[in-house]
Design a protein around this motif. Structure first.
Motif, PDB file in Angstrom:
ATOM      1  N   TYR A  87       0.855  -1.252   0.078  1.00  0.00           N
ATOM      2  CA  TYR A  87      -0.095   0.182  -0.093  1.00  0.00           C
ATOM      3  C   TYR A  87       0.956   1.249  -0.027  1.00  0.00           C
ATOM      4  N   LEU A  90      -0.257   7.236  -1.147  1.00  0.00           N
ATOM      5  CA  LEU A  90      -1.109   8.051  -2.094  1.00  0.00           C
ATOM      6  C   LEU A  90      -2.292   7.276  -2.652  1.00  0.00           C
ATOM      7  N   GLY A  91      -2.584   6.403  -2.066  1.00  0.00           N
ATOM      8  CA  GLY A  91      -3.633   5.353  -2.280  1.00  0.00           C
ATOM      9  C   GLY A  91      -3.202   4.235  -3.127  1.00  0.00           C
ATOM     10  N   MET A  92      -3.922   3.251  -3.292  1.00  0.00           N
ATOM     11  CA  MET A  92      -3.635   1.979  -4.293  1.00  0.00           C
ATOM     12  C   MET A  92      -2.405   1.220  -3.918  1.00  0.00           C
ATOM     13  N   ARG A  93      -2.231   0.151  -4.527  1.00  0.00           N
ATOM     14  CA  ARG A  93      -0.990  -0.453  -4.222  1.00  0.00           C
ATOM     15  C   ARG A  93      -0.063  -0.235  -5.360  1.00  0.00           C
ATOM     16  N   MET A 335      -3.457  13.298   1.898  1.00  0.00           N
ATOM     17  CA  MET A 335      -4.357  12.181   1.628  1.00  0.00           C
ATOM     18  C   MET A 335      -4.613  11.384   2.778  1.00  0.00           C
ATOM     19  N   THR A 336      -5.866  11.126   3.086  1.00  0.00           N
ATOM     20  CA  THR A 336      -6.279  10.255   4.037  1.00  0.00           C
ATOM     21  C   THR A 336      -5.900   8.948   3.938  1.00  0.00           C
ATOM     22  N   TYR A 338      -5.618   4.695   4.756  1.00  0.00           N
ATOM     23  CA  TYR A 338      -6.498   3.638   4.885  1.00  0.00           C
ATOM     24  C   TYR A 338      -5.462   2.440   5.851  1.00  0.00           C
ATOM     25  N   HIS A 339      -4.181   2.606   5.450  1.00  0.00           N
ATOM     26  CA  HIS A 339      -3.181   1.539   5.872  1.00  0.00           C
ATOM     27  C   HIS A 339      -1.958   1.998   6.779  1.00  0.00           C
TER      28      HIS A 339
ATOM     29  N   GLN B 117     -11.466  -1.427   3.993  1.00  0.00           N
ATOM     30  CA  GLN B 117     -10.162  -0.552   4.116  1.00  0.00           C
ATOM     31  C   GLN B 117     -10.503   0.379   5.298  1.00  0.00           C
ATOM     32  N   SER B 133      -7.729   6.522  -3.016  1.00  0.00           N
ATOM     33  CA  SER B 133      -7.484   5.183  -2.593  1.00  0.00           C
ATOM     34  C   SER B 133      -8.699   4.298  -2.701  1.00  0.00           C
TER      35      SER B 133
END
Lengths: 445, 289
Positions: A87, A90-93, A335-336, A338-339, B117, B133
């Motif tokens: 992860y 900036l989001g996404m993997r 950026m928020t 999540y991980h 998530q 995201s």
């Protein structure tokens, strides 16, 4: 003297008191680091190591042939565990190189430069590129590209960006207080590369200690730089706003600062340049502010690139139980997350954890065309219109209303009394316009 | 008033009239636009709703495009098969591959199946969520469930179910492909209506990740590949892909899939006409114990 500023913008509460007086602490070396192949604007890098290789601190582990790109260096000494998708903050993997540390640092330095004043410009530029230096304010544009403008664009001024207008963040503030000499040296080196005589340093007025320290060192070391105190206003640190505040020059729509003869660089970038040129150290660490009312002990940490966020929080006494949201970057443009296992990248200037007490429950209401966003937009755009066009996919109008000039500073969404996610819709608009233009170009070809 | 002035007036007006009449006559001949009579005839058979579903500006635009050869005879999504047949008759062509196509969401990861998530508080639109995201669902290939496809459908054929997945009404779907264009994750696919077997997953991750994110994901185990008697299903890049040229729609692959990622529509579900008859039969059998 009245402090210089730009037009429009707004005044969010700065919340810098959490970490303002915390001296920069060096984080102990992390056991695992995750290094994304893309930490900059431009072409992504290709890994040069494979699973099982042993790498040294500072060794180039991924590089690209493209000009607009920057290499990635191993930030600890250890073994490459795998090259997998993890992860990304900036989001996404994204594909990252996972290195497991197996001991203390063994450095691999860059090519040494004896005296930068007598070194050809090309060699200095090569050092800056090899050191993997990108704009550390958050935009991560490769610095060697910025320092090498085309011949038809003469540069006459250099601005060092010490504004740090995002609320909460204090990394640059602390750097200017503690490392003023190196920052000024980095600025001098960059001005030498650009062959520019006029140097300005822009600092917001809410950092009196940094202003005093920098002014003192400028005088003591005899640099010909001019320090410009700026009014506290968001987004004072945005490149185009800063140029207007300091030099009263306007960057035309769709053009770059170099079109008006200016190059702007961040203080952390200046420090990285100084370290690369005088100490032959590549960019493998940066100062990151871990702050917010959701953190037990807010701190400014010197952390290796690739350190997972969890390690940073561990050093700061962990996050509180009532933490509501965690951002990377400031609360306006960040950026928020999540991980929390996401790593620190070159562009991470801070991690902000806010508790539920400071966050309002956001309910979106319809737009009543009050114009609060128009009043706030520093780029003189009409966010209400552009966001609606983005939502509807009206690409021709998007182009007409200048969506590409938006700097995504978040002033409009902050000002909006109806809590409309304006910036998100504008980003959708930019994406749609880009897709439309690509389609058009394809049809023509 | 004497006779002479009357004659002058009549003569000059008459002369002017003749002059303009001649001008109009010449203009009519010289500037005449040859309109293909077929355009008018096509205009008469198509529904004339100007919906734009064909991708041309209105029905007249479509008719013009058909005559010029830019659109196919079966290009009108609203008219369906009979209008296509009429247009084909006017144009003197045969319709190729006449089977009706309908859209289908290639993901089964609804609220119940997927892993999360976090919370998503941004703009309620799939394309907006992909920019930050990717919404609250952990799977980066799956349906976001925010309904861009339903909003784009001009025929009201797509509804978002309570499980936050798009459900396509096959009767209303005209196969215009608008949902296919808007889906940011390319999950809406157009398939001929007779297809009974589909892999309803687009996750290209290796199985160890795919199992973590969704209970209905393709984990690339390859059981379907082994089971298929026609060599029609293969695991390509960690995802089972059906080769419809070989597939006989037997549904054996669906029976072995451990995550039920393969859908097999049995006869009962699609034949609606028989439902009434079946209802009668059950009523009869219930009456005779």
């Amino acid at each position: 003297m009245k402090p210089s500023t730009f037009k429009k913008g707004l005044h969010p509460e700065d919340y810098k008191y959490f970490s303002r007086n915390q001296a920069i602490e060096t984080l102990p070396l992390p056991d695992d680091v995750y290094l994304p192949l893309q930490q900059h604007i431009g072409a992504p890098c290709v890994p040069l190591v494979k699973k099982g290789d042993r790498v040294k601190t500072g060794q180039i582990i991924a590089n690209s042939e493209a000009y607009v790109s920057a290499p990635v260096h191993a930030s600890v000494t250890g073994i490459v565990r795998d090259i997998e998708k993890y992860y990304h903050p900036l989001g996404m993997r994204e594909t990252m190189i996972h290195i497991q540390r197996d001991g203390e640092d063994e450095w691999e330095y860059l090519e040494k430069i004896r005296d930068w004043k007598w070194t050809p410009k090309e060699q200095l530029l090569k050092t800056v590129r090899d050191a993997g230096i990108v704009g550390l304010g958050g935009a991560t544009f490769p610095t060697h590209v910025k320092l090498n403008p085309p011949d038809d664009k003469p540069i006459d001024s250099f601005i060092l960006n010490g504004v740090e207008c995002e609320p909460y963040l204090t990394a640059d503030d602390r750097l200017m207080i503690e490392q003023a000499d190196k920052i000024l040296l980095g600025m001098a080196i960059m001005m030498h590369i650009l062959d520019v005589q006029k140097g300005y340093i822009g600092i917001e007025n809410n950092k009196p200690e940094a202003i005093a320290r920098m002014q003192k060192r400028i005088v003591e070391l005899g640099y010909p730089f001019k320090l410009v105190p700026l009014k506290v206003k968001y987004p004072q640190g945005a490149e185009k706003m800063l140029i207007y505040s300091v030099l009263k020059r306007r960057v035309p729509a769709g053009r770059l600062p170099m079109d008006v003869g200016v190059v702007v660089n961040n203080v952390a970038t200046a420090l990285a340049v100084a370290e690369a040129v005088t100490e032959a150290k590549p960019l493998i660490q940066r100062v990151i502010t871990v702050t917010g009312d959701g953190v037990n002990q807010p701190k400014n940490l010197m952390a290796r690139v690739g350190t997972p966020f969890t390690e940073l929080f561990k050093a700061c006494g962990n996050v509180k139980d009532n933490v509501h949201r965690i951002f990377m970057g400031g609360p306006m443009m960040g950026m928020t997350q999540y991980h929390l296992e996401s790593p620190v990248i070159k562009g991470s200037s801070g991690i902000v954890a806010v508790s539920g007490d400071l966050v309002e429950e956001l309910v979106t209401f319809p737009c009543i065309h009050c114009g609060a966003c128009v009043k706030a937009c520093p780029m003189n755009l009409l966010p209400l219109r552009i966001s609606r066009f983005g939502q509807r996919g009206m690409v021709e109008q998007l182009d007409e209303y200048g969506v590409t000039n938006c700097i995504e500073c978040g002033s409009c969404a902050f000002a909006c009394p109806a809590n409309i996610p304006l910036v998100q819709w504008i980003k959708v608009g930019k994406l749609r316009l880009r897709e439309y233009n690509a389609k058009r170009a394809k049809e023509k070809a | 008033m004497d006779l002479q002035s009357i004659l002058i007036a009549a003569g000059s007006m008459g002369g002017l009239g003749l002059f303009f009449a001649a001008g109009l006559a010449i203009a009519n001949k010289k500037l005449q636009v040859e309109e293909d009579p077929r355009v008018t005839r096509i205009m008469e058979v198509i529904p004339g709703a100007n919906c734009g579903g064909c991708g041309f500006p209105g029905c007249a635009g479509f008719a013009d495009a058909v005559v010029k050869g830019k659109a196919k005879a079966d290009g009108c999504p609203v008219g369906g098969a009979d209008v296509a047949a009429k247009i084909a008759a006017i144009m003197g062509v045969e319709i190729s591959g006449g089977e009706r196509r309908v859209a289908r969401c290639m993901c089964q990861g609804g609220l119940e199946e997927i892993a999360y998530q976090g919370e998503y508080l941004g703009a309620l639109s799939c394309i907006a969520a992909t920019l930050v995201s990717g919404g609250k669902k952990l799977c980066e290939f799956g349906c976001l469930g925010l309904g861009d496809c339903a909003a784009a459908c001009p025929f009201d054929a797509i509804k978002i179910s309570a499980n936050r997945l798009p459900v396509v009404d096959n009767d209303k779907c005209t196969g215009c492909g608008k949902c296919v264009d808007v889906c940011p994750r390319d999950l809406m696919h157009l398939h001929p209506i007779s297809y009974k077997v589909r892999v309803l997953c687009q996750n290209h991750d290796p199985g160890r990740y795919a199992t973590k994110v969704c209970t209905r994901s393709c984990i690339a185990c390859g059981l379907c590949e082994k089971k298929c008697p026609f060599d029609a299903i293969h695991v390509i890049d960690n995802l089972a892909v059906i080769d419809y040229e070989k597939c006989k729609h037997c549904g054996l692959c669906a029976t072995v899939c451990p995550n039920q990622a393969i859908e097999h529509i049995r006869k009962k579900k699609i034949v609606k006409e028989d439902a009434a008859a079946a209802g009668e039969k059950t009523a009869v059998s219930a009456a005779q114990p």
